[in-house]
Design a protein around this motif. Structure first.
Motif, PDB file in Angstrom:
ATOM      1  N   ILE A 119       0.861  -1.175   0.000  1.00  0.00           N
ATOM      2  CA  ILE A 119       0.000   0.000   0.000  1.00  0.00           C
ATOM      3  C   ILE A 119       0.899   1.227   0.000  1.00  0.00           C
ATOM      4  N   THR A 120       0.801   2.046  -1.042  1.00  0.00           N
ATOM      5  CA  THR A 120       1.709   3.190  -1.156  1.00  0.00           C
ATOM      6  C   THR A 120       0.961   4.488  -1.406  1.00  0.00           C
ATOM      7  N   ASP A 121       1.502   5.559  -0.830  1.00  0.00           N
ATOM      8  CA  ASP A 121       0.990   6.891  -1.115  1.00  0.00           C
ATOM      9  C   ASP A 121       1.449   7.300  -2.516  1.00  0.00           C
ATOM     10  N   MET A 122       0.776   8.279  -3.095  1.00  0.00           N
ATOM     11  CA  MET A 122       1.155   8.760  -4.425  1.00  0.00           C
ATOM     12  C   MET A 122       2.398   9.638  -4.358  1.00  0.00           C
ATOM     13  N   GLN A 123       2.325  10.680  -3.516  1.00  0.00           N
ATOM     14  CA  GLN A 123       3.404  11.667  -3.449  1.00  0.00           C
ATOM     15  C   GLN A 123       4.357  11.322  -2.324  1.00  0.00           C
ATOM     16  N   LEU A 124       5.585  10.990  -2.684  1.00  0.00           N
ATOM     17  CA  LEU A 124       6.626  10.659  -1.710  1.00  0.00           C
ATOM     18  C   LEU A 124       7.816  11.589  -1.901  1.00  0.00           C
ATOM     19  N   PRO A 125       8.661  11.753  -0.905  1.00  0.00           N
ATOM     20  CA  PRO A 125       9.763  12.726  -0.992  1.00  0.00           C
ATOM     21  C   PRO A 125      10.685  12.525  -2.189  1.00  0.00           C
ATOM     22  N   ASP A 126      10.869  11.277  -2.605  1.00  0.00           N
ATOM     23  CA  ASP A 126      11.821  11.025  -3.690  1.00  0.00           C
ATOM     24  C   ASP A 126      11.154  10.489  -4.957  1.00  0.00           C
ATOM     25  N   GLY A 127       9.837  10.732  -5.124  1.00  0.00           N
ATOM     26  CA  GLY A 127       9.206  10.300  -6.367  1.00  0.00           C
ATOM     27  C   GLY A 127       7.726  10.026  -6.204  1.00  0.00           C
ATOM     28  N   ASN A 128       7.163   9.390  -7.233  1.00  0.00           N
ATOM     29  CA  ASN A 128       5.735   9.116  -7.282  1.00  0.00           C
ATOM     30  C   ASN A 128       5.484   7.628  -7.047  1.00  0.00           C
ATOM     31  N   GLY A 129       4.510   7.340  -6.183  1.00  0.00           N
ATOM     32  CA  GLY A 129       4.179   5.955  -5.871  1.00  0.00           C
ATOM     33  C   GLY A 129       3.711   5.155  -7.074  1.00  0.00           C
ATOM     34  N   ILE A 130       3.164   5.845  -8.087  1.00  0.00           N
ATOM     35  CA  ILE A 130       2.704   5.136  -9.284  1.00  0.00           C
ATOM     36  C   ILE A 130       3.871   4.495 -10.014  1.00  0.00           C
ATOM     37  N   ASP A 131       5.041   5.149  -9.968  1.00  0.00           N
ATOM     38  CA  ASP A 131       6.230   4.556 -10.590  1.00  0.00           C
ATOM     39  C   ASP A 131       6.573   3.229  -9.924  1.00  0.00           C
ATOM     40  N   LEU A 132       6.416   3.184  -8.605  1.00  0.00           N
ATOM     41  CA  LEU A 132       6.695   1.944  -7.878  1.00  0.00           C
ATOM     42  C   LEU A 132       5.658   0.883  -8.235  1.00  0.00           C
ATOM     43  N   VAL A 133       4.392   1.284  -8.360  1.00  0.00           N
ATOM     44  CA  VAL A 133       3.337   0.341  -8.747  1.00  0.00           C
ATOM     45  C   VAL A 133       3.663  -0.286 -10.101  1.00  0.00           C
ATOM     46  N   ALA A 134       4.110   0.551 -11.043  1.00  0.00           N
ATOM     47  CA  ALA A 134       4.461   0.041 -12.373  1.00  0.00           C
ATOM     48  C   ALA A 134       5.627  -0.952 -12.282  1.00  0.00           C
ATOM     49  N   GLU A 135       6.615  -0.654 -11.425  1.00  0.00           N
ATOM     50  CA  GLU A 135       7.747  -1.574 -11.236  1.00  0.00           C
ATOM     51  C   GLU A 135       7.269  -2.906 -10.667  1.00  0.00           C
ATOM     52  N   ILE A 136       6.409  -2.845  -9.653  1.00  0.00           N
ATOM     53  CA  ILE A 136       5.900  -4.069  -9.027  1.00  0.00           C
ATOM     54  C   ILE A 136       5.093  -4.877 -10.038  1.00  0.00           C
ATOM     55  N   ASN A 137       4.266  -4.200 -10.807  1.00  0.00           N
ATOM     56  CA  ASN A 137       3.445  -4.889 -11.809  1.00  0.00           C
ATOM     57  C   ASN A 137       4.315  -5.578 -12.857  1.00  0.00           C
ATOM     58  N   ARG A 138       5.461  -4.982 -13.149  1.00  0.00           N
ATOM     59  CA  ARG A 138       6.362  -5.527 -14.165  1.00  0.00           C
ATOM     60  C   ARG A 138       7.257  -6.635 -13.603  1.00  0.00           C
ATOM     61  N   GLU A 139       7.786  -6.424 -12.386  1.00  0.00           N
ATOM     62  CA  GLU A 139       8.796  -7.328 -11.833  1.00  0.00           C
ATOM     63  C   GLU A 139       8.233  -8.333 -10.824  1.00  0.00           C
ATOM     64  N   ARG A 140       7.125  -7.979 -10.158  1.00  0.00           N
ATOM     65  CA  ARG A 140       6.506  -8.863  -9.167  1.00  0.00           C
ATOM     66  C   ARG A 140       5.001  -8.914  -9.397  1.00  0.00           C
ATOM     67  N   PRO A 141       4.545  -9.447 -10.535  1.00  0.00           N
ATOM     68  CA  PRO A 141       3.116  -9.402 -10.890  1.00  0.00           C
ATOM     69  C   PRO A 141       2.216 -10.127  -9.898  1.00  0.00           C
ATOM     70  N   GLU A 142       2.798 -11.002  -9.073  1.00  0.00           N
ATOM     71  CA  GLU A 142       1.977 -11.731  -8.097  1.00  0.00           C
ATOM     72  C   GLU A 142       1.659 -10.889  -6.867  1.00  0.00           C
ATOM     73  N   LEU A 143       2.287  -9.714  -6.712  1.00  0.00           N
ATOM     74  CA  LEU A 143       2.109  -8.866  -5.530  1.00  0.00           C
ATOM     75  C   LEU A 143       1.074  -7.779  -5.799  1.00  0.00           C
ATOM     76  N   PRO A 144      -0.084  -7.811  -5.124  1.00  0.00           N
ATOM     77  CA  PRO A 144      -1.072  -6.744  -5.316  1.00  0.00           C
ATOM     78  C   PRO A 144      -0.567  -5.434  -4.694  1.00  0.00           C
ATOM     79  N   ALA A 145      -0.648  -4.357  -5.456  1.00  0.00           N
ATOM     80  CA  ALA A 145      -0.220  -3.044  -4.976  1.00  0.00           C
ATOM     81  C   ALA A 145      -1.402  -2.089  -5.030  1.00  0.00           C
ATOM     82  N   ALA A 146      -1.696  -1.436  -3.905  1.00  0.00           N
ATOM     83  CA  ALA A 146      -2.787  -0.463  -3.830  1.00  0.00           C
ATOM     84  C   ALA A 146      -2.201   0.917  -3.601  1.00  0.00           C
ATOM     85  N   VAL A 147      -2.975   1.934  -3.975  1.00  0.00           N
ATOM     86  CA  VAL A 147      -2.484   3.317  -3.912  1.00  0.00           C
ATOM     87  C   VAL A 147      -3.412   4.155  -3.043  1.00  0.00           C
ATOM     88  N   ILE A 148      -2.808   5.040  -2.227  1.00  0.00           N
ATOM     89  CA  ILE A 148      -3.553   6.027  -1.446  1.00  0.00           C
ATOM     90  C   ILE A 148      -3.595   7.309  -2.265  1.00  0.00           C
TER      91      ILE A 148
END
Length: 450
Positions: A54-83
């Protein structure tokens, strides 16, 4: 820390929100690791095997959506939700397009958070199921292999999906398969044809009503949204919704709540929306017949179902399956002659798989013995068949238009017509077409009509 308990990763640079989510997870018997930056989150992802992120969108060093895209690409079995920020549907849609499992808006509603977590746990900790769909979505053509692979990915998300395709291609079957392969499979799948509901009853049908709301409302009635709570609501022919209902539907989707007709309070609902139509929704938005904001909301992910013309190689498998269903799977089975099968493969099928079913059902009645011949099919000779002498208009090229496929269809239909006229005498058919026998043999092979 017990290794048997699920483990979640919570990413937010606001300690109060992080603590609220962690406490909620602990009360659900889920352990949690916390991170305040993307860098720290990536380190924890490398160190642990998480069941939920579960990740926030706006973080000090970037956007949580970028992390969601990484997880979807590299760890597709891990559900990622966004605040997401309150009322920011654009951000929610962006997150879902990036591969987010779901989203929860700020301020965090604990009931909505628990629903989200329950759904994610059903995905990662639920019983393993066969996610293949060959038994229902038949065909080994590249188009069908692609759509089955896409369905496996889409089933892991709660994102709204718009299923496009011609009439008779099986859009409801695709929607039902997405539901059956996802974490909502134990909950209801509720299909509704939007064009079949009278406009004056539409709000009551969708949202329900309370006793006395209008003349004839003698009792409380549950609506389609309530009936699908926890599951999937499939809105077929969504283009048929009148404008006033489009507004109400948009609000229900955005707020995740409905108010019954005559009711004083909204009722929260947890529903995944799948929609479909054979019409061009984008064109209807251009003409003002469909709301752009609703189109944007339901079209987070678009899934195009191929026409039968785009997967002709699947026709023999479909024929066998349909005949088996119509006649039973006994030892004595009706078969289709090679000539009849070639005729089917050359036909344009404007009605797609549904038309193929109707043709075979009619042929079963007309055929003599245990073999369906070409004449038993009674295919239209001039409606949508692309044959010589048709009145069919020249197609308008579009984004999906493929000239080679269209020309192959025309050539195939002309060859079949020549073969029919000569009672399948290839030498006579070649003369009728003005080509050599060798050229006809080459065309039959090239067009997969041998």
């Amino acid at each position: 820390m017990s290794t048997e308990r699920p483990l979640a990763l919570v990413i937010d640079d606001e300690p109060d929100i992080c603590e609220l989510i962690v406490v909620t997870l602990e009360r659900m018997d889920i352990d949690a690791e916390q991170a305040g930056t993307l860098e720290e989150a990536r380190r924890l992802l490398d160190e642990h095997r998480f069941d939920l992120c579960i990740t926030d969108m706006q973080l000090p060093d970037g956007n949580g959506i970028d992390l969601v895209a990484e997880i979807n690409r590299e760890r597709p079995e891990l559900p990622a939700a966004v605040i997401t920020a309150y009322g920011s549907m654009d951000a929610a849609v962006q997150a879902l397009k990036a591969g987010a499992f779901d989203f929860v808006p700020k301020p965090v509603d604990l009931g909505m958070l628990r629903q989200l977590v329950d759904g994610a746990m059903r995905l990662t900790r639920g019983p393993r199921i066969d996610r293949r769909s060959r038994d229902t979505l038949l065909g080994e053509s590249p188009a069908m292999q692609k759509i089955r692979g896409t369905i496996v990915k889409l089933a892991r998300s709660n994102a709204p999906i718009y299923i496009s395709g011609e009439s008779g291609t099986g859009k409801e079957l695709v929607a039902r398969t997405i539901h059956d392969k996802g974490n909502r499979r134990e909950a209801p799948f509720v299909p509704v044809n939007c064009g079949a509901i009278p406009s004056e009853l539409m709000e009551s049908e969708f949202f329900g009503h309370v006793k006395g709301a209008f003349t004839g409302a003698s009792r409380d009635k549950q609506g389609l949204f309530q009936a699908a709570d926890g599951g999937t609501l499939f809105l077929d022919e969504i283009a048929e919704l009148p404008q006033p209902m489009q507004v109400k539907l948009l609000r229900a989707i955005q707020e995740k709540a409905v108010r019954p007709v005559g009711g004083e309070h909204e009722q929260p609902v947890d529903v995944r929306i799948l929609s479909a139509t054979h019409q061009d929704l984008a064109q209807l938005v251009e003409t003002g017949d469909f709301r752009q904001d609703l189109f944007y909301r339901i079209n987070v992910i678009q899934l195009a179902v191929p026409s039968l013309r785009e997967r002709r190689q699947d026709i023999p498998m479909l024929v066998d399956h349909i005949l088996g269903r119509l006649t039973g799977d006994g030892d004595h089975r009706i078969r289709v002659s090679d000539t009849a099968l070639g005729t089917l493969r050359a036909y344009a099928f404007p009605g797609n798989v549904r038309e193929l079913e109707n043709i075979l059902e009619r042929a079963l009645t007309l055929c003599e013995g245990d073999t369906i011949e070409a004449e038993d099919l009674q295919l239209p000779s001039h409606e949508g068949n692309g044959t010589a002498g048709t009145t069919e208009a020249t197609p308008e090229p579009s984004e999906d238009f493929a000239l080679d496929d269209y020309l192959a269809d025309v050539e195939r239909n002309v060859v079949v017509k020549a073969l029919e006229k000569t009672h399948y005498n290839k030498t006579a058919a070649a003369q009728l077409l003005g080509i050599s026998f060798r050229a006809l043999r080459y065309k039959l092979k090239k067009l997969d009509m041998e």
